[in-house]
Design a protein around this motif. Structure first.
Motif, mmCIF file in Angstrom:
data_model
loop_
_atom_site.group_PDB
_atom_site.id
_atom_site.type_symbol
_atom_site.label_atom_id
_atom_site.label_comp_id
_atom_site.label_asym_id
_atom_site.label_seq_id
_atom_site.Cartn_x
_atom_site.Cartn_y
_atom_site.Cartn_z
ATOM 1 N N ALA A 30 -6.642 4.788 -1.822
ATOM 2 C CA ALA A 30 -7.404 5.908 -1.283
ATOM 3 C C ALA A 30 -8.617 5.417 -0.492
ATOM 4 O O ALA A 30 -8.911 5.936 0.593
ATOM 5 N N VAL A 31 -9.318 4.428 -1.024
ATOM 6 C CA VAL A 31 -10.465 3.858 -0.310
ATOM 7 C C VAL A 31 -10.020 3.278 1.024
ATOM 8 O O VAL A 31 -10.631 3.513 2.073
ATOM 9 N N ALA A 32 -8.933 2.512 1.007
ATOM 10 C CA ALA A 32 -8.445 1.873 2.227
ATOM 11 C C ALA A 32 -8.053 2.909 3.277
ATOM 12 O O ALA A 32 -8.377 2.766 4.464
ATOM 13 N N ALA A 33 -7.351 3.960 2.841
ATOM 14 C CA ALA A 33 -6.887 4.969 3.789
ATOM 15 C C ALA A 33 -8.053 5.761 4.370
ATOM 16 O O ALA A 33 -8.088 6.034 5.579
ATOM 17 N N ALA A 34 -9.014 6.142 3.531
ATOM 18 C CA ALA A 34 -10.163 6.901 4.015
ATOM 19 C C ALA A 34 -11.030 6.045 4.939
ATOM 20 O O ALA A 34 -11.477 6.502 5.991
#
Length: 486
Positions: A30-34
């Motif tokens: 989630a961190v990477a995608a955001a």
């Protein structure tokens, strides 16, 4: 190791676009995608490193129609995966109340191949497929070379200038305004901080296996107080916070007992009972392992490994609920654990003789998962590890939309709140398949982070527990499978 830890004081308030609670598989993705969408992200992690439970796990991941399968000529598709999920969920429904979201099962099936591509592009390597014919009708569960590869693969994202990571920090309450989740209150080294999230909050705090008080609400007392395998920060924080703002929890009773052991360790071990003989397929379905152990005299058994395995997998052995014992010979090991010497020697010799053949199925137990390279149990000293029934994973979590928005108890999406990983309940019914937990976290975590960054919402009201419950197509398939088995 450093992962972009903020060195400046957090103060009493922070603002960002997306807050991600937890940095296990779902949180890392989630961190990477955001962050890739260019928004400001704050990641909140209770431990001092990213990775969650997955870096301490065996690291088996399921991918549907992946490049790895194609390279080996394995034909797979989403429909085959859905059928496997229906079969396993029907079996689980014999003992637990199950709510399965076919939309999420299909979403995972469609997106998991991309997860494989992303992970391998980031340097994660998978060594081989783990055959589980009773669960997966085709080989799709892959073994990672080193689970710590997962954390290393995502370290660059946490070092991005638009990502701030708060380690040693625990989320306490979600903040809301007019029914929308607007942020979170956290406690960390610098005290209490209010974090405002303009886009959304992603719940990725893991399961609730390390919280016996919470498990006691869904399990009998003697099971709720039983041991668990994994990090002690899986306390159900996300479940409680999401529930407090109306999130609809499902499958919370699906906390299946199992013999606590890493799959990586068990593939190198054999198990013996008080008679010194093998009594089941050590790498078979979890429920069959529990049934086999509880059927032994004294409900006792031991995993047996040699020195090569004991050294290579010392960390996994050290995580077992009861301490292992070691002896310079099988004779002395048998005496130490109280089993007949001749029987133990014959059992180990029989296993080694089988491994020396090219047979792919153990004629004694039906076992098909072999030690890497079919290595024998032959190098002294030898180690015995007590077998203990406990909990390895939990499967309850929130219902969610295709955008991974949390759904409330009336069937409406909660604005600003997303869930993935072990905070997500609709995919939990597939857990007994094997490999869908970590892969599901990475896959749906990626989609949740992207949805929160882009403000993707789903305003459709779905069925709820209020009024008639409308079963999904997968629920119908489960019923048909169940009836066909009678």
């Amino acid at each position: 190791m450093s992962h972009g830890v903020s060195t400046e004081p957090t103060g009493s308030a922070l603002e960002c676009d997306v807050v991600v609670l937890g940095t296990g598989p779902a949180g890392m993705a989630a961190v990477a995608a955001a962050a890739a969408d260019g928004v400001d992200v704050v990641a909140v992690e209770a431990m001092d490193h990213i990775g969650g439970n997955c870096v301490w796990s065996t690291g088996y991941l399921t991918f549907v129609n992946s490049a790895m399968q194609a390279e080996q000529g394995i034909v797979d598709d989403v429909e085959t995966f859905v059928a496997d999920a229906a079969r396993m969920t029907a079996e689980a429904a014999e003992g637990y109340g199950m709510v399965v979201d076919e939309d999420l099962v299909r979403l995972f099936g469609r997106e998991s191949a991309e997860t494989y591509d992303i992970l391998t592009a980031r340097g994660v390597r998978f060594s081989r497929f783990i055959p589980r014919p009773k669960q997966h009708t085709v080989d799709r569960m892959a073994a990672v070379v080193d689970p710590w590869m997962f954390a290393r693969a995502f370290e660059p994202d946490f070092a991005s200038p638009n990502v701030r990571t708060l380690f040693g920090t625990t989320a306490r309450r979600l903040l809301t305004d007019a029914g929308r989740v607007t942020g979170v209150l956290v406690d960390g080294p610098d005290g209490t901080t209010s974090i405002t999230a303009r886009g959304g909050v992603v719940l990725a705090t893991g399961g609730y296996q390390s919280n016996p008080e919470l498990r006691q609400r869904y399990q009998p007392n003697f099971l709720a107080r039983g041991p668990y395998l994994g990090v002690d920060t899986c306390r159900g924080d996300g479940h409680l916070m999401g529930q407090a703002v109306g999130g609809d929890l499902v499958n919370m009773t699906f906390v299946p007992p199992l013999v606590i052991v890493s799959s990586s360790l068990v593939e190198d071990a054999i198990a013996v009972n008080e008679s010194g003989v093998r009594f089941h397929d050590e790498a078979g379905p979890y429920e069959e392992r529990v049934e086999a152990l509880l059927g032994q005299p004294g409900r006792r058994g031991w995993y047996i490994v040699d020195d090569v395995v004991a050294r290579e997998k010392a960390t996994l052995i050290g995580q077992m609920p009861e301490p292992a014992v070691q002896a310079p010979t099988l004779v002395e090991l048998a005496s130490t654990i109280g089993v007949p010497v001749a029987a133990l020697e014959a059992t180990v010799a029989g296993w080694n003789a089988f491994l020396a053949t090219d047979a792919t199925r153990d004629p004694l137990t039906g076992r098909v998962v072999m030690p890497p390279g079919r290595r024998a149990c032959a190098t002294a000293p030898f180690t015995a590890i007590p077998m203990v029934v406990g909990v390895n994973f939990v499967s309850g979590g929130f219902r969610a939309t295709q955008s991974l928005q949390v759904i409330d108890v009336f069937g409406a999406p909660i604005p600003g709140l997303y869930a993935a990983g072990d905070c997500l309940g609709g995919l939990g019914g597939t857990a007994e398949l094997g490999g869908t937990r970590i892969s599901g976290g990475f896959t749906l975590g990626r989609l949740a982070g992207r949805a929160a960054a882009r403000g993707e919402v789903d305003t459709r009201v779905r069925h709820s527990v209020q009024g008639a419950f409308l079963p999904s197509k997968l629920d119908t398939k489960i019923a048909l499978v169940h009836l066909a088995d009678r």
